[in-house]
Design a protein around this motif. Structure first.
Motif, PDB file in Angstrom:
ATOM      1  N   ASP A 104       3.803  -7.963  -7.641  1.00  0.00           N
ATOM      2  CA  ASP A 104       5.243  -7.854  -7.396  1.00  0.00           C
ATOM      3  C   ASP A 104       5.635  -8.754  -6.228  1.00  0.00           C
ATOM      4  O   ASP A 104       4.842  -8.968  -5.322  1.00  0.00           O
ATOM      5  CB  ASP A 104       5.616  -6.413  -7.010  1.00  0.00           C
ATOM      6  CG  ASP A 104       5.633  -5.481  -8.206  1.00  0.00           C
ATOM      7  OD1 ASP A 104       5.389  -5.964  -9.325  1.00  0.00           O
ATOM      8  OD2 ASP A 104       5.876  -4.281  -7.996  1.00  0.00           O
ATOM      9  N   ASP A 106       7.886  -8.032  -3.977  1.00  0.00           N
ATOM     10  CA  ASP A 106       8.481  -7.326  -2.834  1.00  0.00           C
ATOM     11  C   ASP A 106       7.469  -6.952  -1.752  1.00  0.00           C
ATOM     12  O   ASP A 106       7.799  -6.215  -0.840  1.00  0.00           O
ATOM     13  CB  ASP A 106       9.225  -6.087  -3.320  1.00  0.00           C
ATOM     14  CG  ASP A 106       8.314  -5.109  -4.042  1.00  0.00           C
ATOM     15  OD1 ASP A 106       7.094  -5.348  -4.067  1.00  0.00           O
ATOM     16  OD2 ASP A 106       8.817  -4.107  -4.576  1.00  0.00           O
ATOM     17  N   GLN A 108       5.042  -5.001  -1.850  1.00  0.00           N
ATOM     18  CA  GLN A 108       4.460  -3.657  -1.912  1.00  0.00           C
ATOM     19  C   GLN A 108       3.007  -3.754  -2.358  1.00  0.00           C
ATOM     20  O   GLN A 108       2.204  -2.875  -2.085  1.00  0.00           O
ATOM     21  CB  GLN A 108       5.242  -2.781  -2.894  1.00  0.00           C
ATOM     22  CG  GLN A 108       6.481  -2.169  -2.291  1.00  0.00           C
ATOM     23  CD  GLN A 108       7.084  -1.131  -3.217  1.00  0.00           C
ATOM     24  OE1 GLN A 108       7.670  -1.466  -4.249  1.00  0.00           O
ATOM     25  NE2 GLN A 108       6.946   0.120  -2.861  1.00  0.00           N
ATOM     26  N   ARG A 207      -0.453   1.557  -0.597  1.00  0.00           N
ATOM     27  CA  ARG A 207       0.779   0.885  -1.014  1.00  0.00           C
ATOM     28  C   ARG A 207       1.821   0.969   0.086  1.00  0.00           C
ATOM     29  O   ARG A 207       2.142   2.035   0.577  1.00  0.00           O
ATOM     30  CB  ARG A 207       1.315   1.529  -2.284  1.00  0.00           C
ATOM     31  CG  ARG A 207       2.522   0.791  -2.865  1.00  0.00           C
ATOM     32  CD  ARG A 207       2.687   1.156  -4.323  1.00  0.00           C
ATOM     33  NE  ARG A 207       3.927   0.680  -4.903  1.00  0.00           N
ATOM     34  CZ  ARG A 207       4.048  -0.484  -5.511  1.00  0.00           C
ATOM     35  NH1 ARG A 207       3.027  -1.313  -5.558  1.00  0.00           N
ATOM     36  NH2 ARG A 207       5.204  -0.835  -6.062  1.00  0.00           N
ATOM     37  N   ARG A 210       8.755  -1.408   0.492  1.00  0.00           N
ATOM     38  CA  ARG A 210       9.303  -2.736   0.248  1.00  0.00           C
ATOM     39  C   ARG A 210       9.478  -3.496   1.552  1.00  0.00           C
ATOM     40  O   ARG A 210       9.899  -2.927   2.548  1.00  0.00           O
ATOM     41  CB  ARG A 210      10.687  -2.586  -0.381  1.00  0.00           C
ATOM     42  CG  ARG A 210      10.685  -2.786  -1.848  1.00  0.00           C
ATOM     43  CD  ARG A 210      12.098  -2.667  -2.373  1.00  0.00           C
ATOM     44  NE  ARG A 210      12.111  -3.225  -3.703  1.00  0.00           N
ATOM     45  CZ  ARG A 210      12.291  -4.496  -3.949  1.00  0.00           C
ATOM     46  NH1 ARG A 210      12.535  -5.332  -2.977  1.00  0.00           N
ATOM     47  NH2 ARG A 210      12.244  -4.947  -5.178  1.00  0.00           N
TER      48      ARG A 210
HETATM   49 MG    MG Z   1       8.693  -2.545  -5.522  1.00  0.00          MG
END
Ligand code: MG
Ligand code: UDP
Length: 342
Positions: A104, A106, A108, A207, A210
């Motif tokens: 991704d 972002d 993350q 994780r 964002r």
């Molecule tokens: Mg995300």
């Protein structure tokens, strides 16, 4: 071990990083910087494929700015917003490296985990997926619903879909080739990644929240995502109608027999209006629910039966059902060192 599927370019292996992006202009420069820094530490020909999923902000310009400085950036520009699953598929279609990382934009998914994913791939695993041990920046409700969803999927689906796993993973060439053959419209990607089989390996990570921007998810979308996962991988819910119908029929029979006996013994004083309403409402509800479940499957069958291509590119090039021509930017051969400084 399973090296026969890996192609080598002048004794080095190649790696593509596929990134679906939708309105991520705030994060992209930082994302790019961190990925480049990581790729520079690997002894591999590497390339980053940004798939612009019909962004409505300045994302495309930001990608072009990256593009101007770094030759190994490839852009796949979709004709509109198709959703993350299809954007990701478009990226996989355009990657022709020995291994592909899906990540991704972002932040993350920490790019710093890539070397570890790669090392397990070199050990012979075809799918190396990152498994979340902790989710920062996500509320209790989101965590609880995610937890329940994965447990439910585990129970009712025939393919074991790893829990607490997003799309962040490494795919070997043969895993990518397998995924590319699955051209269904309704793409529950983590299910498809599991469905193809091959040796798979989990790598735990924490994780993060964002980095910037906002998530494109809300609860309605998450609910639909869960429906997608269930309907793509199991027909179990269709059986609900059968069993609910069977149960209510048995209850009705018993109840009828009870009334027959009672009327014979004590006559009929006309009671039972409330029980009648309850029964009618219950059966009506069960029937509507069953039709709804059938409808969910029927609608998906309808979509699949149209056999439309999964996406179109802005350039006007048609997305072929199986294999696309080699990407226009012959970037994989470029050295990646210059990527590090910007
Ligand atoms: Mg995300
Ligand atoms: N994304 C996309 N198309 C969409 C929605 C999202 O390509 O229609 C991308 C987005 O830019 C990001 C990734 O998919 O790189 C994950 O999106 P997001 O962070 O919104 O999802 P979450 O992390 O909440 O699951």
């Amino acid at each position: 071990m399973m090296r026969e599927s890996m192609r080598t370019h002048d004794t080095r292996r190649s790696l593509s990083v596929v990134v679906p992006v939708y309105n991520e202009m705030e994060v992209l420069p930082e994302f790019h910087r961190r990925v480049c820094a990581v790729l520079a530490t690997l002894d591999m020909n590497s390339q980053i494929i940004y798939v612009n999923d019909g962004s409505t902000d300045r994302t495309l310009e930001v990608i072009h700015e990256l593009d101007a400085r770094q030759a190994q950036v490839q852009l796949v520009d979709l004709s509109r917003n198709f959703g993350k699953e299809i954007a990701l598929t478009a990226g996989l279609d355009h990657a022709d490296s020995d291994a592909v990382i899906v990540i991704d934009a972002d932040l993350q998914d920490p790019p710093e985990l890539i070397p570890e994913l790669v090392s397990h791939w070199l050990d012979g695993y075809d799918v190396v997926y990152a498994k979340r041990t902790q989710r920062d920046g996500e509320g209790v409700v989101k965590r609880a619903t995610a937890f329940l969803f994965y447990r439910l999927m585990q129970k009712i689906s025939r393919v074991a879909i790893p829990e607490d796993t997003g799309d962040f993973r490494l795919l070997s060439r043969r895993a990518v080739d397998a995924i590319k053959q699955l051209r269904e419209q309704h793409r529950f990607m983590k299910g498809l990644f599991a469905w193809i089989g091959y040796p798979q390996k989990a790598v735990p990570y924490r994780r993060a929240g964002r980095f910037a921007g906002t998530t494109k998810w809300n609860y309605w979308k998450l609910w639909n995502f869960a429906l997608e996962g269930i309907t793509s991988f199991t027909g179990e819910p269709l059986k609900v109608a059968t069993y609910a119908g069977l149960t209510s029929a048995l209850v009705a029979l018993t109840y009828g027999a009870y009334f027959a006996v009672r009327t014979l013994l004590y006559g009929n004083p006309v009671p039972g209006y409330p029980s009648l309403v309850v029964i009618i409402l219950f059966l009506g509800g069960v029937q509507l629910l069953s039709i709804g479940i059938i409808g969910e499957y029927l609608a998906r069958l309808f979509d699949e039966s149209k056999k439309r291509p999964l996406y179109f590119l802005k350039s006007g090039r048609h997305a072929a059902p199986f294999r696309l021509a080699a990407p226009a930017v012959a970037a994989a051969a470029e050295p990646h060192e210059e990527c590090a400084e910007r």
